[in-house]
Design an enzyme around this catalytic site. Sequence first.
Site, PDB file in Angstrom:
ATOM      1  N   SER A 136    -136.068 -47.949  -3.367  1.00  0.00           N
ATOM      2  CA  SER A 136    -137.255 -48.818  -3.187  1.00  0.00           C
ATOM      3  C   SER A 136    -138.363 -48.612  -4.428  1.00  0.00           C
ATOM      4  CB  SER A 136    -137.601 -48.920  -2.147  1.00  0.00           C
ATOM      5  OG  SER A 136    -138.005 -47.718  -1.562  1.00  0.00           O
ATOM      6  N   LYS A 177    -142.167 -53.931  -3.744  1.00  0.00           N
ATOM      7  CA  LYS A 177    -143.328 -54.645  -3.174  1.00  0.00           C
ATOM      8  C   LYS A 177    -143.690 -55.679  -4.034  1.00  0.00           C
ATOM      9  CE  LYS A 177    -145.344 -51.570   0.098  1.00  0.00           C
ATOM     10  NZ  LYS A 177    -144.829 -50.304  -0.091  1.00  0.00           N
ATOM     11  N   GLU A 179    -155.197 -55.233   3.460  1.00  0.00           N
ATOM     12  CA  GLU A 179    -155.457 -53.817   3.558  1.00  0.00           C
ATOM     13  C   GLU A 179    -154.600 -52.887   2.818  1.00  0.00           C
ATOM     14  OE1 GLU A 179    -154.216 -55.351   6.192  1.00  0.00           O
ATOM     15  OE2 GLU A 179    -152.247 -54.354   6.233  1.00  0.00           O
TER      16      GLU A 179
HETATM   17  C1  LIG Z   1    -144.339 -49.449   0.911  1.00  0.00           C
HETATM   18  C2  LIG Z   1    -142.947 -48.805   0.545  1.00  0.00           C
HETATM   19  C3  LIG Z   1    -141.875 -48.732   1.260  1.00  0.00           C
HETATM   20  C4  LIG Z   1    -141.792 -49.151   2.854  1.00  0.00           C
HETATM   21  O1  LIG Z   1    -142.019 -50.396   3.108  1.00  0.00           O
HETATM   22  P1  LIG Z   1    -140.927 -51.367   3.813  1.00  0.00           P
HETATM   23  O2  LIG Z   1    -141.664 -52.654   4.121  1.00  0.00           O
HETATM   24  O3  LIG Z   1    -140.195 -50.747   4.857  1.00  0.00           O
HETATM   25  O4  LIG Z   1    -139.860 -51.400   2.510  1.00  0.00           O
HETATM   26  C5  LIG Z   1    -140.648 -48.190   1.155  1.00  0.00           C
HETATM   27  N1  LIG Z   1    -140.575 -47.610  -0.297  1.00  0.00           N
HETATM   28  C6  LIG Z   1    -141.340 -47.779  -1.165  1.00  0.00           C
HETATM   29  C7  LIG Z   1    -141.339 -47.478  -2.568  1.00  0.00           C
HETATM   30  C8  LIG Z   1    -142.793 -48.264  -0.737  1.00  0.00           C
HETATM   31  O5  LIG Z   1    -143.818 -48.413  -1.765  1.00  0.00           O
END
Ligand SMILES: *Cc1c(COP(=O)(O)O)cnc(C)c1O
Length: 402
Positions: free
Chosen positions: A386, A96, A118
């Site tokens: 992610s 993010k 938010e």
């Molecule tokens: C917020 C988040 C997601 C989901 O958001 P996307 O916009 O679908 O990528 C996925 N993995 C992590 C670690 C997150 O914090």
Amino acid sequence: MSTASPFAPMPDQHGFFGPYGGQLVPPHLKQAMDDITQAYAEITRQTEFQQELASLYADYVGRPSPIFHAARLSTQLGGAQIHLKREDLNHTGAHKINHCLGEALLARFMGKKKVIAETGAGQHGVALATACALVGIPCEIHMGQVDIEKEHPNVTKMRILGTRLVAVTRGAATLKEAVDSAFEEYLDNPTDYFYAIGSVVGPHPFPMMVRDFQSIVGREAREQFLARHGRLPDYAAACVGGGSNAIGLFTAFLEDSEVKLVGVEPAGEGTDQAGRHAATLTMGHPGEIHGMKCYVLEDAPGTPAAVHSIASGLDYPGVGPQHSYLKDIGRVQYEAVTDQECLDAFMTLSRTEGIIPALESAHAVAWALRAAPALPASQHILVNLSGRGDKDADYVSKVLGL
Ligand SMILES: *Cc1c(COP(=O)(O)O)cnc(C)c1O
């Protein structure tokens, strides 16, 4: 003036990916969105901006994030090789930060006085608070009172980072009410405020802009993989909530037809359990939500369905318009994995490789665990990890009685 991004040919100048996307907002907000679109087109043409973002990615976020060959896991599964793009190693622990930095720099460039958003579990809130502290712009995060009590570490971090935290007590006091509250504050003065959307969703230009900022993930991964293996992976997989980490990985591979792209949605307690999953592309249909056309899960036209996932970052009844388009044209295959498969993958990766994944990311890992055994050892699956699972460790140990 062309509003197309310099990074990619989509969307068209009205923000459409095929029939999806657009700007389904009232006229005065359309003006605010058009101003952002224009400022974004300007800033991305500036060499200084490109250099500033590149050096922040390198020296602040710690990019490029490595690709790790999960050799023990691959051997244990006895099939395809699994590789992890380590977005979990970024500053603040997830992908993010890639788009929050871009949005904060854009807000500063536009002379905005405040960035508003938010947050549900607090992940977007912490990443944005971090970027705003760095860029030097006031940040205001709206969060449901129920979530504030549940997510204490993230609340504390936001406060330390200097964010003004607005506790939302109306209704169920969770994410939906936080969205309403943040949006009302934004509508009060869209000229001076910047609403920082946390994924590739919402009205144009956000699905394009957030995609462009995240596309560093796939550009790096493609280059790294080619350099190491002299070829591209057979599969690239990522979890899909709104879809930002997935589109960030996929964008670099869209024209490589030999690379199969897989988006992994949360099946929660099962896609046959209405209200207990958030598999929007798997189970939903085209509709409208939050200023865009996209696949949605609805109870009735215009009424978003209740959704659930063990991973709070994935439980959203809409999905990015570009994903909706990529599903229809068949370029990306969307699969769903359950809470249970997610938990199994969380534990398997932790105990086989010593990497504790975020529950969101564990969905993508779960798909790889399902797919790898049926594939030959000469094939390669690249998974976007992610984020890291520190935030989920206590919860998982409680659920599993560890
Ligand atoms: C917020 C988040 C997601 C989901 O958001 P996307 O916009 O679908 O990528 C996925 N993995 C992590 C670690 C997150 O914090």
